[in-house]
Design an enzyme around this catalytic site. Sequence first.
Site, PDB file in Angstrom:
ATOM      1  N   ASP A 120     -38.877 -10.374 -44.224  1.00  0.00           N
ATOM      2  CA  ASP A 120     -39.445  -9.377 -45.136  1.00  0.00           C
ATOM      3  C   ASP A 120     -39.486  -9.886 -46.575  1.00  0.00           C
ATOM      4  OD1 ASP A 120     -40.099  -7.356 -43.407  1.00  0.00           O
ATOM      5  OD2 ASP A 120     -38.153  -6.387 -43.503  1.00  0.00           O
TER       6      ASP A 120
ATOM      7  N   GLU B 289     -38.599  -7.152 -39.663  1.00  0.00           N
ATOM      8  CA  GLU B 289     -37.815  -8.328 -40.044  1.00  0.00           C
ATOM      9  C   GLU B 289     -37.358  -9.215 -38.873  1.00  0.00           C
ATOM     10  OE1 GLU B 289     -36.493  -9.547 -43.150  1.00  0.00           O
ATOM     11  OE2 GLU B 289     -35.762 -11.137 -41.856  1.00  0.00           O
TER      12      GLU B 289
ATOM     13  N   GLY C 242     -28.983 -31.123 -43.825  1.00  0.00           N
ATOM     14  CA  GLY C 242     -29.417 -32.443 -44.287  1.00  0.00           C
ATOM     15  C   GLY C 242     -28.539 -33.567 -43.783  1.00  0.00           C
ATOM     16  N   GLY C 243     -28.574 -34.661 -44.485  1.00  0.00           N
ATOM     17  CA  GLY C 243     -27.836 -35.847 -44.043  1.00  0.00           C
ATOM     18  C   GLY C 243     -26.392 -35.877 -44.536  1.00  0.00           C
ATOM     19  N   GLN C 244     -25.930 -34.823 -45.191  1.00  0.00           N
ATOM     20  CA  GLN C 244     -24.551 -34.790 -45.683  1.00  0.00           C
ATOM     21  C   GLN C 244     -23.784 -33.768 -44.851  1.00  0.00           C
ATOM     22  OE1 GLN C 244     -23.702 -36.982 -47.796  1.00  0.00           O
ATOM     23  NE2 GLN C 244     -25.532 -37.502 -48.964  1.00  0.00           N
TER      24      GLN C 244
ATOM     25  N   GLN D 217     -40.101  -3.017 -46.653  1.00  0.00           N
ATOM     26  CA  GLN D 217     -39.451  -4.049 -47.461  1.00  0.00           C
ATOM     27  C   GLN D 217     -40.346  -5.205 -47.913  1.00  0.00           C
ATOM     28  OE1 GLN D 217     -35.798  -7.282 -47.283  1.00  0.00           O
ATOM     29  NE2 GLN D 217     -35.831  -5.745 -45.699  1.00  0.00           N
TER      30      GLN D 217
ATOM     31  N   ARG E 189     -59.258   1.262 -40.950  1.00  0.00           N
ATOM     32  CA  ARG E 189     -59.396   2.617 -40.390  1.00  0.00           C
ATOM     33  C   ARG E 189     -59.494   3.663 -41.501  1.00  0.00           C
ATOM     34  NH1 ARG E 189     -55.855   0.508 -36.547  1.00  0.00           N
ATOM     35  NH2 ARG E 189     -53.971   1.315 -37.562  1.00  0.00           N
TER      36      ARG E 189
ATOM     37  N   ASN F  26     -49.159  -3.695 -46.813  1.00  0.00           N
ATOM     38  CA  ASN F  26     -48.529  -4.238 -45.604  1.00  0.00           C
ATOM     39  C   ASN F  26     -48.509  -3.187 -44.495  1.00  0.00           C
ATOM     40  OD1 ASN F  26     -46.366  -2.878 -47.089  1.00  0.00           O
ATOM     41  ND2 ASN F  26     -44.955  -3.720 -45.596  1.00  0.00           N
ATOM     42  N   PHE F  27     -49.681  -2.578 -44.308  1.00  0.00           N
ATOM     43  CA  PHE F  27     -49.826  -1.637 -43.192  1.00  0.00           C
ATOM     44  C   PHE F  27     -49.908  -2.394 -41.875  1.00  0.00           C
ATOM     45  CE2 PHE F  27     -52.066   1.009 -46.511  1.00  0.00           C
ATOM     46  CZ  PHE F  27     -51.038   1.930 -46.619  1.00  0.00           C
ATOM     47  N   ALA F  28     -49.796  -1.645 -40.798  1.00  0.00           N
ATOM     48  CA  ALA F  28     -50.021  -2.232 -39.472  1.00  0.00           C
ATOM     49  C   ALA F  28     -51.458  -2.768 -39.439  1.00  0.00           C
ATOM     50  CB  ALA F  28     -49.820  -1.165 -38.416  1.00  0.00           C
TER      51      ALA F  28
ATOM     52  N   LYS G 127     -56.664   9.831 -46.574  1.00  0.00           N
ATOM     53  CA  LYS G 127     -57.535  10.217 -45.453  1.00  0.00           C
ATOM     54  C   LYS G 127     -58.332  11.469 -45.812  1.00  0.00           C
ATOM     55  CE  LYS G 127     -55.156   7.778 -41.840  1.00  0.00           C
ATOM     56  NZ  LYS G 127     -54.127   7.807 -40.807  1.00  0.00           N
TER      57      LYS G 127
ATOM     58  N   LYS H 106     -47.305  -4.735 -34.543  1.00  0.00           N
ATOM     59  CA  LYS H 106     -46.482  -4.291 -35.673  1.00  0.00           C
ATOM     60  C   LYS H 106     -45.225  -5.151 -35.672  1.00  0.00           C
ATOM     61  CE  LYS H 106     -47.685   0.594 -35.896  1.00  0.00           C
ATOM     62  NZ  LYS H 106     -47.193   1.970 -35.771  1.00  0.00           N
ATOM     63  N   VAL H 107     -44.747  -5.472 -36.833  1.00  0.00           N
ATOM     64  CA  VAL H 107     -43.604  -6.392 -36.892  1.00  0.00           C
ATOM     65  C   VAL H 107     -42.588  -5.953 -37.938  1.00  0.00           C
ATOM     66  CG1 VAL H 107     -42.950  -8.751 -37.567  1.00  0.00           C
ATOM     67  CG2 VAL H 107     -44.869  -8.394 -36.021  1.00  0.00           C
TER      68      VAL H 107
HETATM   69  N1  CAO Z   1     -52.429   8.725 -47.122  1.00  0.00           N
HETATM   70  C1  CAO Z   1     -52.790   8.903 -45.838  1.00  0.00           C
HETATM   71  N2  CAO Z   1     -52.444   8.080 -44.842  1.00  0.00           N
HETATM   72  C2  CAO Z   1     -51.690   7.025 -45.164  1.00  0.00           C
HETATM   73  C3  CAO Z   1     -51.267   6.772 -46.481  1.00  0.00           C
HETATM   74  C4  CAO Z   1     -51.666   7.686 -47.489  1.00  0.00           C
HETATM   75  N3  CAO Z   1     -51.335   7.533 -48.761  1.00  0.00           N
HETATM   76  N4  CAO Z   1     -50.523   5.654 -46.502  1.00  0.00           N
HETATM   77  C5  CAO Z   1     -50.458   5.220 -45.227  1.00  0.00           C
HETATM   78  N5  CAO Z   1     -51.179   6.041 -44.413  1.00  0.00           N
HETATM   79  C6  CAO Z   1     -51.387   5.915 -42.978  1.00  0.00           C
HETATM   80  C7  CAO Z   1     -52.048   4.633 -42.574  1.00  0.00           C
HETATM   81  O1  CAO Z   1     -53.429   4.729 -42.813  1.00  0.00           O
HETATM   82  C8  CAO Z   1     -51.698   4.574 -41.106  1.00  0.00           C
HETATM   83  O2  CAO Z   1     -52.593   5.413 -40.394  1.00  0.00           O
HETATM   84  P1  CAO Z   1     -53.322   4.980 -39.006  1.00  0.00           P
HETATM   85  O3  CAO Z   1     -52.247   4.520 -38.084  1.00  0.00           O
HETATM   86  O4  CAO Z   1     -53.965   6.265 -38.580  1.00  0.00           O
HETATM   87  O5  CAO Z   1     -54.287   3.905 -39.322  1.00  0.00           O
HETATM   88  C9  CAO Z   1     -50.348   5.259 -41.048  1.00  0.00           C
HETATM   89  O6  CAO Z   1     -50.138   5.827 -42.346  1.00  0.00           O
HETATM   90  C10 CAO Z   1     -49.132   4.424 -40.726  1.00  0.00           C
HETATM   91  O7  CAO Z   1     -49.195   3.131 -41.253  1.00  0.00           O
HETATM   92  P2  CAO Z   1     -48.458   1.938 -40.485  1.00  0.00           P
HETATM   93  O8  CAO Z   1     -49.023   1.830 -39.109  1.00  0.00           O
HETATM   94  O9  CAO Z   1     -48.525   0.740 -41.342  1.00  0.00           O
HETATM   95  O10 CAO Z   1     -46.940   2.451 -40.436  1.00  0.00           O
HETATM   96  P3  CAO Z   1     -45.885   2.401 -39.249  1.00  0.00           P
HETATM   97  O11 CAO Z   1     -44.698   3.105 -39.802  1.00  0.00           O
HETATM   98  O12 CAO Z   1     -46.406   2.890 -37.962  1.00  0.00           O
HETATM   99  O13 CAO Z   1     -45.566   0.851 -39.079  1.00  0.00           O
HETATM  100  C11 CAO Z   1     -44.823  -1.323 -39.815  1.00  0.00           C
HETATM  101  C12 CAO Z   1     -44.689   0.201 -39.956  1.00  0.00           C
HETATM  102  C13 CAO Z   1     -43.966  -1.947 -40.916  1.00  0.00           C
HETATM  103  C14 CAO Z   1     -44.308  -1.763 -38.451  1.00  0.00           C
HETATM  104  C15 CAO Z   1     -46.304  -1.744 -39.986  1.00  0.00           C
HETATM  105  O14 CAO Z   1     -46.770  -1.203 -41.183  1.00  0.00           O
HETATM  106  C16 CAO Z   1     -46.528  -3.242 -39.994  1.00  0.00           C
HETATM  107  O15 CAO Z   1     -46.491  -3.907 -38.956  1.00  0.00           O
HETATM  108  N6  CAO Z   1     -46.804  -3.814 -41.163  1.00  0.00           N
HETATM  109  C17 CAO Z   1     -47.134  -5.222 -41.325  1.00  0.00           C
HETATM  110  C18 CAO Z   1     -45.925  -6.088 -41.209  1.00  0.00           C
HETATM  111  C19 CAO Z   1     -44.840  -5.721 -42.183  1.00  0.00           C
HETATM  112  O16 CAO Z   1     -45.023  -5.651 -43.380  1.00  0.00           O
HETATM  113  N7  CAO Z   1     -43.643  -5.539 -41.649  1.00  0.00           N
HETATM  114  C20 CAO Z   1     -42.462  -5.448 -42.503  1.00  0.00           C
HETATM  115  C21 CAO Z   1     -41.918  -4.132 -42.511  1.00  0.00           C
HETATM  116  S1  CAO Z   1     -40.352  -4.152 -43.295  1.00  0.00           S
HETATM  117  O17 CAO Z   1     -39.286  -4.571 -42.086  1.00  0.00           O
END
Ligand code: CAO
Length: 415
Positions: free
Chosen positions: A168, A139, A247-249, A17, A104, A96-98, A75, A136-137
């Site tokens: 989000d 909402e 606020g103040g109201q 999101q 990596r 917004n990957f982890a 990859k 990882k985070v």
């Molecule tokens: N081709 C190949 N690999 C891909 C790819 C593609 N096109 N797109 C993504 N990937 C891979 C990533 O490289 C990652 O691989 P590694 O773990 O080996 O490095 C893997 O997919 C998973 O990515 P991720 O760790 O971001 O995904 P997740 O589902 O495990 O986690 C989330 C999700 C949201 C918790 C995490 O992305 C995060 O903390 N993001 C930052 C905060 C954020 O935006 N949170 C809001 C989310 S909405 O509530």
Amino acid sequence: MSKALDGVRILDFTHVQSGPTCTQLLAWFGADVIKVERAGAGDITREQLRDIPDVDSLYFTMLNHNKRSVTIDTKNPEGKQVLEALIQKCDVLVENFAPGALDRMGFTWERIQELNPRMIVASVKGFGPGPYEDCKVYENVAQCAGGAASTTGFDDGPPVVSGAQIGDSGTGLHLALGIVTALYQRTHTGRGQRVLAAMQDGVLNLCRVKLRDQQRLDRTGVMKEYPQYPNGTFDEAVPRAGNASGGGQPGWILKCKGWETDPNAYIYFITQAPVWAKICNVIGKEEWATDPDYATAPARLPRLKEIFAEIERWTMTKTKFEAMQILNKYDIPCGPILSMKEIAAEPSLRKTGTIVEVDHPTRGKYLTVGNPIKLSDSPTEVKRSPLLGEHTDEVMAELGYSPEQISALRTAGAI
Ligand code: CAO
């Protein structure tokens, strides 16, 4: 008509999101947003909370309008080369990957700079640098860590998270502002830069008034507009303020006619000081306009509970819409508690493009929230979200790949 961000190309590496909210806004302002998804699977939200089997979910469609979708396995060595070509062609990479995932994959800031020194790399992360930076985070984690949950709810209940997706979508908005600001700075410097919006920071920014209150509490030990005053007690930290106005109201949510059966038969009522005499007239308590215990805002503060109970006796005789009509006549600030069903049917929101009906090839018609930011010279036309990989061939051709090369990359599993 031209659009504000015409000519800006976004490599959209976002999912779920927060990131997609940001790139959707940029697309609505006219940027060409190319969403890179994992071959075969795509953004995980395509299949989350599905209401129709095998059809992109509303979760996905409502966050990915006006974008193009390409599938690349980043990859795969050949897939990496395609991504490199895209990096060279785009102005902004949004992800917004982890934490660490982009590194990596081999796309560190240094590597991206080598490929395209003008590139802006914009990220949403859960936390900024510090003890939680690797987490990882989602909402609600951000709402809890950013101070929203501890200050939301009622004093005698647990912390509560909000229906508004401030972690989000709120952070996506912050990131979008960072991106257009960096694009503007690039017009002077010619250089890209990194933009980081941490979800904890975004939520805290939206909870700014609560940090204000923490310092008021530290200094004086009491906050007179909070429902804890005068009978409850204040602890060391900002307490949950129920439905009190920030606020103040002073304000509160009051029952309206039908509340026994309709969970949304309520109105938000603000006892704004300048219209106090009018409020007294409307509710039939004319004497409160001159009674020294009620006539001034400071005198009313310790009596708010009693005052709102009296006003509620009046609002309970009216529907929320009847009450609105009467109160608006006297410029008394108030607002109906609207259900999502009522909002979806509201004609004025349809007229302004805030609620839009969109047609989708596999889903059919659905409602979405359009662009809440209206520019007079850059109107928004909401277009349906792309199917997975719908634009892979088109984008590959724009990058200079021939049909034979595209087909070979597909066979190799790179796209
Ligand atoms: N081709 C190949 N690999 C891909 C790819 C593609 N096109 N797109 C993504 N990937 C891979 C990533 O490289 C990652 O691989 P590694 O773990 O080996 O490095 C893997 O997919 C998973 O990515 P991720 O760790 O971001 O995904 P997740 O589902 O495990 O986690 C989330 C999700 C949201 C918790 C995490 O992305 C995060 O903390 N993001 C930052 C905060 C954020 O935006 N949170 C809001 C989310 S909405 O509530």
